[in-house]
Motif scaffolding. Structure first.
Motif, short mmCIF file in Angstrom:
data_model
loop_
_atom_site.label_atom_id
_atom_site.label_comp_id
_atom_site.label_asym_id
_atom_site.label_seq_id
_atom_site.Cartn_x
_atom_site.Cartn_y
_atom_site.Cartn_z
N GLU A 179 140.92 117.42 81.92
CA GLU A 179 141.53 118.10 82.83
C GLU A 179 142.86 118.22 82.86
N ILE A 180 143.62 117.26 82.92
CA ILE A 180 145.04 116.98 82.66
C ILE A 180 145.56 118.17 81.68
N LEU A 181 144.72 118.11 80.46
CA LEU A 181 145.29 118.91 79.52
C LEU A 181 145.11 120.44 79.44
N GLU A 182 144.11 120.88 80.70
CA GLU A 182 144.00 122.22 81.07
C GLU A 182 145.31 122.74 81.54
N VAL A 183 146.04 121.75 82.38
CA VAL A 183 147.35 122.31 83.31
C VAL A 183 148.36 121.90 82.41
N VAL A 184 148.63 120.66 81.80
CA VAL A 184 149.86 120.35 80.96
C VAL A 184 149.23 120.09 79.57
N PRO A 185 149.10 120.98 78.63
CA PRO A 185 148.33 120.89 77.40
C PRO A 185 149.06 120.02 76.47
N GLU A 186 150.20 119.67 76.36
CA GLU A 186 151.01 118.87 75.64
C GLU A 186 152.09 117.77 76.52
N PRO A 187 151.44 116.88 77.20
CA PRO A 187 152.31 116.08 77.96
C PRO A 187 152.93 115.01 77.15
N ASP A 188 154.29 114.80 77.58
CA ASP A 188 155.15 113.71 76.57
C ASP A 188 154.93 112.49 76.85
N VAL A 189 154.35 112.12 78.28
CA VAL A 189 154.10 110.93 78.92
C VAL A 189 152.94 111.00 79.89
N VAL A 190 152.13 110.15 79.68
CA VAL A 190 151.08 110.18 80.81
C VAL A 190 150.82 108.55 81.21
N VAL A 191 150.92 108.46 82.56
CA VAL A 191 151.00 107.15 83.38
C VAL A 191 149.70 106.80 83.94
N VAL A 192 148.96 105.60 83.62
CA VAL A 192 147.69 105.56 84.35
C VAL A 192 147.47 104.00 84.61
N CYS A 193 146.85 103.90 85.57
CA CYS A 193 146.60 102.29 86.18
C CYS A 193 145.74 101.91 85.29
N CYS A 212 147.00 115.64 70.65
CA CYS A 212 148.29 115.36 71.38
C CYS A 212 149.04 114.00 70.98
N GLU A 213 149.05 114.03 69.38
CA GLU A 213 149.34 112.73 68.71
C GLU A 213 150.93 112.10 69.33
N MET A 214 151.75 113.17 69.74
CA MET A 214 153.00 112.46 70.19
C MET A 214 153.19 112.21 71.53
N SER A 215 151.93 112.21 72.35
CA SER A 215 152.12 111.81 73.93
C SER A 215 151.96 110.40 73.86
N ARG A 216 152.83 109.78 74.63
CA ARG A 216 152.94 108.49 74.95
C ARG A 216 152.16 108.20 76.27
N ILE A 217 151.13 107.31 76.22
CA ILE A 217 150.20 106.86 77.22
C ILE A 217 150.37 105.37 77.54
N TYR A 218 150.91 105.25 78.88
CA TYR A 218 151.14 104.01 79.51
C TYR A 218 150.27 103.50 80.43
N GLY A 219 149.82 102.27 80.37
CA GLY A 219 149.14 101.79 81.24
C GLY A 219 149.86 100.89 82.18
N VAL A 220 149.54 100.74 83.56
CA VAL A 220 150.28 100.00 84.59
C VAL A 220 149.31 99.08 85.10
N GLU A 221 149.76 97.81 85.16
CA GLU A 221 149.15 96.52 85.68
C GLU A 221 149.83 95.84 86.78
N PRO A 222 149.31 95.20 87.84
CA PRO A 222 150.12 94.39 88.55
C PRO A 222 150.54 93.10 87.71
N GLU A 223 151.66 92.45 88.18
CA GLU A 223 152.09 91.24 87.38
C GLU A 223 151.13 90.03 87.73
N GLY A 224 150.40 90.14 88.73
CA GLY A 224 149.53 88.99 88.90
C GLY A 224 148.04 89.17 88.56
N ALA A 225 147.75 90.34 87.77
CA ALA A 225 146.46 90.75 87.26
C ALA A 225 146.60 91.57 85.99
#
Length: 334
Positions: A179-193, A212-225
């Protein structure tokens, strides 16, 4: 997860098929809005183009719609999981809340028996909500979650549906990435919990396998988990004692399949503090967005400058869930 399932099992065709299953599901999954950050009242200290995926507006059942309760991305994976098990059964799972709620709603819809094993740290209000769908709930210490699940499987012949380490579930979650790619077809960065890694793995696979081979995907975690962060360091899925205000991001171990997919498709895992998360919940609420702590992690990472090289980039930030009550909101700073 079956022994014959690996990251190679996740193909674009599989994800596209799952997306159609999710779209046509009788559970009522919706295509949630994407809005430009610039159209909100949220402060922005970076010169970049950020879109926010409002998965906190996802819905889970008519009863909750009537109560104006918000859902989370979990219903996507559950829709695909249950569709792949037409024979039904007596299912058990472990969840801090959002997956359990979607699992309970689906169990009621299909008329199947279910049980949710929850960590004692999860808000009691979430246990009550799950029980309202006619599903049994048992609260145990986080370290005992899997042991209790296995007891149910062995002693009561229940079938275990994993809340994040499951191919069908991850494929369902990937519908969000498509669904994201339908709105932003070539995201540079995607940030996900990232908790156990199911959403992160699904979104990352959807983006990368779509070209989208050049897209950077980052996961985000809590420091305590930070189970996935530690897994990246140790080069294997690890377990740890977890604790965070974001209970939905604090499972006791990283999933095996999510770990494999994240290793292949994710740029890195960044950590945020509980204070960062609390500030994010508060800032989002002031801007009119009701987002639970777990759902606020990606925003917290951007707001606290944990994601590198955003200037001039097309960025997507996923707000993954809105399962928070007025009583819980009172615990966050004004």
């Amino acid at each position: 997860m079956g022994e014959d399932v690996s990251a190679d099992s996740v193909t674009l065709d599989l994800l596209l098929e799952a997306r159609e299953t999710v779209k046509s599901s009788p559970l009522g999954v919706i295509n949630t809005p994407m809005v430009p950050w610039s159209q909100t009242t949220l402060p922005l200290n970076k010169a970049c183009n950020i879109h926010i995926k409002l998965e906190n507006m996802q819905r889970t059942g008519e009863r909750e719609q009537a109560l104006n309760c918000r859902g989370s991305f979990k219903i996507r994976g559950v829709a695909n999981q249950f569709a792949r098990r037409p024979e039904g059964g007596h299912f058990v799972t472990m969840s801090a809340g959002n997956y359990g709620r979607s699992f309970a709603y689906a169990s009621k819809h299909y008329g199947w028996k279910g049980k949710v094993v929850m960590p004692e740290t999860a808000p009691v209000s979430r246990s009550v909500l799950i029980q309202g769908f006619g599903v049994d709930v048992e609260r145990v210490p986080t370290s005992c979650l899997m042991n209790e699940v296995m007891r149910c499987v062995q002693e009561h012949n229940m079938t275990f549906l994993h809340s994040y380490d499951d191919l069908d579930l991850i494929a369902g979650h990937a519908s969000l990435g498509l669904e994201i790619l339908e709105v932003v077809p070539e995201p540079d960065v995607v940030v996900v919990c990232c908790g156990g890694g199911g959403l992160l793995a699904g979104v990352a696979a959807a983006v990368k396998l779509s070209g989208c081979e050049m897209s950077r995907i980052y996961g985000v975690e809590p420091e305590g988990a930070c189970t996935m962060h530690r897994s990246f360091i140790e080069k294997r899925p690890v377990a740890m004692d977890t604790r965070s205000v974001a209970s939905g991001l604090a499972p006791p171990f990283a999933g095996t399949l999510p770990y494999e997919l994240c290793q292949r498709y994710v740029e890195g895992i960044v950590l945020v503090s509980d204070d960062d998360i609390k500030a994010a919940v508060s800032a989002l609420y002031k801007a009119g967005l009701v987002v639970e702590p777990s759902g606020s992690a990606a925003f917290a990472a951007i707001a606290s400058n944990k994601i590198p090289e955003l200037e001039g980039k097309n960025v997507v930030c996923i707000l993954s869930g809105g399962n928070i009550g007025k009583d819980e909101l009172g615990n966050f700073p004004d």
